[in-house]
Design a protein around this motif. Structure first.
Motif, short mmCIF file in Angstrom:
data_model
loop_
_atom_site.label_atom_id
_atom_site.label_comp_id
_atom_site.label_asym_id
_atom_site.label_seq_id
_atom_site.Cartn_x
_atom_site.Cartn_y
_atom_site.Cartn_z
N VAL A 2 0.84 -1.21 0.00
CA VAL A 2 0.00 0.00 0.00
C VAL A 2 0.87 1.25 0.00
N GLU A 3 1.93 1.25 0.79
CA GLU A 3 2.80 2.43 0.85
C GLU A 3 3.57 2.62 -0.45
N ILE A 4 3.98 1.53 -1.07
CA ILE A 4 4.67 1.65 -2.36
C ILE A 4 3.72 2.20 -3.42
N GLU A 5 2.48 1.71 -3.42
CA GLU A 5 1.50 2.20 -4.39
C GLU A 5 1.19 3.68 -4.16
N ALA A 6 1.14 4.09 -2.90
CA ALA A 6 0.89 5.50 -2.60
C ALA A 6 2.05 6.38 -3.06
N ALA A 7 3.28 5.86 -2.94
CA ALA A 7 4.44 6.63 -3.39
C ALA A 7 4.49 6.74 -4.91
N ARG A 8 4.00 5.72 -5.60
CA ARG A 8 4.03 5.73 -7.06
C ARG A 8 2.85 6.48 -7.66
N ASN A 9 1.73 6.51 -6.97
CA ASN A 9 0.50 7.08 -7.50
C ASN A 9 0.02 8.16 -6.55
N ALA A 10 -0.03 9.37 -7.05
CA ALA A 10 -0.43 10.49 -6.18
C ALA A 10 -1.90 10.41 -5.78
N ASP A 11 -2.72 9.65 -6.51
CA ASP A 11 -4.14 9.56 -6.18
C ASP A 11 -4.41 8.61 -5.01
N VAL A 12 -3.43 7.78 -4.64
CA VAL A 12 -3.60 6.83 -3.55
C VAL A 12 -3.07 7.46 -2.27
N ASN A 13 -3.87 7.48 -1.23
CA ASN A 13 -3.47 8.07 0.04
C ASN A 13 -2.58 7.12 0.83
N SER A 14 -1.57 7.67 1.45
CA SER A 14 -0.68 6.87 2.28
C SER A 14 -1.37 6.53 3.59
N LYS A 15 -1.21 5.28 4.02
CA LYS A 15 -1.77 4.87 5.30
C LYS A 15 -0.96 5.43 6.46
N CYS A 16 0.35 5.53 6.26
CA CYS A 16 1.23 5.89 7.36
C CYS A 16 1.59 7.37 7.39
N ASN A 17 1.93 7.93 6.22
CA ASN A 17 2.40 9.31 6.15
C ASN A 17 3.57 9.52 7.09
N CYS A 18 4.55 8.62 7.02
CA CYS A 18 5.71 8.67 7.91
C CYS A 18 6.89 9.28 7.17
N LEU A 19 6.90 10.61 7.10
CA LEU A 19 8.05 11.30 6.52
C LEU A 19 9.20 11.32 7.53
N GLN A 20 10.36 11.71 7.08
CA GLN A 20 11.49 11.83 7.98
C GLN A 20 11.24 12.93 9.00
N ALA A 21 11.90 12.82 10.13
CA ALA A 21 11.89 13.92 11.10
C ALA A 21 12.82 15.02 10.60
N CYS A 22 12.40 16.27 10.76
CA CYS A 22 13.22 17.39 10.27
C CYS A 22 14.56 17.45 11.00
N GLN A 23 14.60 17.00 12.24
CA GLN A 23 15.85 16.88 12.97
C GLN A 23 16.04 15.40 13.26
N SER A 24 17.00 14.76 12.64
CA SER A 24 17.16 13.31 12.80
C SER A 24 18.63 12.97 12.97
N ILE A 25 18.85 11.81 13.56
CA ILE A 25 20.21 11.30 13.74
C ILE A 25 20.18 9.79 13.56
N ASN A 26 21.08 9.29 12.73
CA ASN A 26 21.25 7.86 12.51
C ASN A 26 22.73 7.54 12.59
N PHE A 27 23.03 6.26 12.63
CA PHE A 27 24.42 5.84 12.80
C PHE A 27 24.76 4.77 11.76
N ASP A 28 25.78 5.07 10.98
CA ASP A 28 26.35 4.09 10.05
C ASP A 28 27.60 3.50 10.67
N ALA A 29 27.86 2.24 10.36
CA ALA A 29 29.00 1.56 10.97
C ALA A 29 29.81 0.81 9.90
N GLU A 30 31.10 0.93 10.02
CA GLU A 30 32.03 0.12 9.24
C GLU A 30 32.56 -0.97 10.17
N THR A 31 32.44 -2.20 9.74
CA THR A 31 32.79 -3.32 10.63
C THR A 31 33.99 -4.09 10.09
#
Length: 566
Positions: free
Chosen positions: A413-442
């Motif tokens: 459903v979310e993929i279809e909403a992203a591809r088709n503007a007429d389909v409403n997203s169930k989640c509407n989970c955009l990124q947070a405007c202030q975010s922090i993630n961690f990448d790791a080299e192992t």
């Protein structure tokens, strides 16, 4: 006498008709001459290029047609280019770029660490493989309690491991049973050390939390009251440390460097690493439930984020040392983007997106809540790890396939909403405007736990039948580059581009528009007034008597006197 009365009336009517005719002709001439004079006045005075040739009466018609054509072409081209500028301003006003200055690592928290064992049950308490084989063969009758335990454990096994006719809905007794099955943190770990502190028991650092991998242990996460609203996740048993950090504002300015929570380090490199030595009881491995892979899963995440370990994790293999060099990925958003809608800037500020179960908005938290709501709507219950209210039903083994199908359906459903503007997203989970993630080299190398502990003269009785592994996590660099979401094309840029195009094609500025408004309003009435005065003075100078003689209407009393005289 009647003849004299009719004569008076006839003279009156003729006079009024002549007055109206002269007045209409005079007003028509005045208006026509006023508009012509007004247009010539504007053409002679305007700052717009080419317009002055249109109002010059000495110019031939061919020149006027030429300039009308040129002005029309410039206006059309100008309008087309301004429409392109408008589309650019409306559709893509945001740019993501590197910030001007690097950020030191002491301004961000050390990553939260959640690790989960592949062991989901201790064979001394309940042997899942034996129970499932007996169930499949049907050779030995099983009690209701054994069936319930077997069904409860399938909720932590791989997705294809199912039990038919299992309970659709369960209760907190399932959580209590699964919590009893998993080894305690001190039974899974040997020693922990953070930064330059003295090595100690890991129970001082880790909190128990129920995730999609079952019971796991987390380090450096926010306390449950700061992460969840209300009931939240009842299996999250934290240390209750109050934080001096928020995702949007960071650490308090007066917060001490080494005693803050979430914990942070003052330098990069192995000297300020987090060291974790774990042990794994090999005989508790259940190959039917979890497959052939042994060891642990580990996840590095934001301290204010609920960990979903299954989808993204690092593997801790047995008899190996894993070194993870962490690089923070911080995204900030300028306040200049707040007036834009979240769909245009592609992120939510904390006050714009309310979550019913989480106090902190992150994209992962939003996805967990969305999956929770979707699963509840499809299956009438939620998975064990999902945040919920006290009255929300928990899914049992009989609803496992429904939960798997709901998760896959939501993704489609979310993929279809992203591809088709007429389909409403169930989640509407955009990124947070202030975010922090961690990448790791192992990187990894062989690690012999037994020989290492023997070298320190430790008693190895507790390690009989165990294999160990070590994890070392630290920041890679002292500083790192942050990304910043800012205006690519703001209102000032839009006006500047429009002004440049108008100046290039037509020589128009803001004062040119003010000039047009002035000529339409104040100057028009002033010119009209001047033309009227000019006509009045010309009529007087020509000696033409435009006055209208009005004969008074005979009064009834005078008519009676005249009749008497007759």
């Amino acid at each position: 006498m009647k003849h004299r009365i009719r004569k008076h009336q006839f003279v009156w009517n003729i006079s009024m008709a002549r007055f109206r005719k002269n007045a209409l002709r005079s007003n028509s001439l005045v208006h026509k001459e006023s508009l012509k004079h007004h247009f010539q006045d504007y053409c002679a005075s305007t700052s717009i290029h080419g317009v002055k040739y249109l109002g010059d009466p000495s110019r031939p018609s061919s020149e006027r047609i030429w300039w009308v054509t040129m002005l029309a072409c410039c206006m059309i081209g100008n309008g087309y280019l301004i429409s392109k500028v408008w589309i650019k301003w409306h559709d893509s006003p945001v740019i993501v770029s590197f910030a001007e200055t690097a950020m030191p690592i002491w301004e961000v928290p050390f990553p939260a660490i959640t690790f989960c064992s592949e062991i989901k049950s201790r064979v001394d308490v309940f042997n899942f493989t034996d129970a499932i084989l007996k169930y499949q063969n049907g050779s030995i009758a099983q009690s209701d309690e054994e069936m319930k335990r077997m069904g409860d454990l399938t909720l932590l096994c791989d997705k294809h491991v199912l039990v038919e006719n299992g309970q659709k809905v369960t209760d907190n007794s399932t959580l209590e049973f699964l919590d009893e099955m998993i080894p305690e943190v001190d039974d899974t770990t040997i020693v922990c050390q953070f930064a330059d502190s003295t090595p100690t028991n890991c129970s001082e650092y880790f909190s128990r939390i129920f995730t999609d991998e079952g019971v796991c242990y987390s380090f450096n996460m926010l306390a449950a009251p700061e992460l969840f609203r209300g009931y939240g996740n009842p299996m999250f048993l934290d240390h209750g440390l109050a934080s001096s950090w928020s995702l949007e504002a960071g650490y308090d300015r007066d917060a001490p460097l080494q005693t803050t929570y979430p914990r942070r380090v003052i330098s990069a490199g192995a000297s300020t690493s987090f060291n974790l030595v774990v042990k794994y009881r090999v005989r508790d491995t259940d190959f039917h439930c979890r497959g052939p892979v042994q060891g642990f899963k580990i996840l590095l995440h934001n301290p204010g984020e609920f960990p979903l370990v299954t989808e993204r994790h690092l593997r801790i293999p047995l008899s190996q040392e894993i070194i993870a060099m962490v690089q923070p990925k911080v995204m900030t958003t300028s306040d200049g983007l707040r007036p834009y809608s979240p769909q245009i800037r592609q992120c939510f500020f904390p006050s714009e997106r309310y979550l019913a179960h989480f106090r902190i908005y992150t994209q992962r938290n939003c996805e967990v809540e969305c999956l929770t709501n979707f699963t509840l709507a499809r299956c009438g219950c939620v998975n064990l790890y999902m945040p919920r209210n006290e009255t929300t039903p928990l899914c049992g083994a009989g609803s496992k396939q429904c939960m798997v199908d709901a998760e896959n359906e939501l993704k489609l459903v979310e993929i279809e909403a992203a591809r088709n503007a007429d389909v409403n997203s169930k989640c509407n989970c955009l990124q947070a405007c202030q975010s922090i993630n961690f990448d790791a080299e192992t990187s990894q190398a062989d690690y012999d736990t037994i020989k290492t502990l023997l070298s320190y003269g430790d008693n190895l009785t507790e390690l009989a039948g165990h294999e160990g592994a070590r994890v070392r996590i630290f920041f890679k660099d002292m500083q790192f580059s942050t990304s910043r979401r800012s205006e690519l094309f703001g209102l000032v840029d839009f006006l500047a581009n429009c002004g440049g195009l108008l100046g290039l094609f037509c020589g128009i500025s803001i004062l040119s528009f003010c000039e047009i408004v002035y000529y339409i309003t104040l100057r028009f009435w002033a010119n009209l007034h001047l033309i009227k005065k000019k006509h009045e003075s010309m009529d007087i100078d020509d000696g033409v008597d435009n006055t209208i003689t009005v004969y008074p209407q005979p009064q009834p009393q005078s008519i009676i006197e005249e009749l008497k005289e007759c």
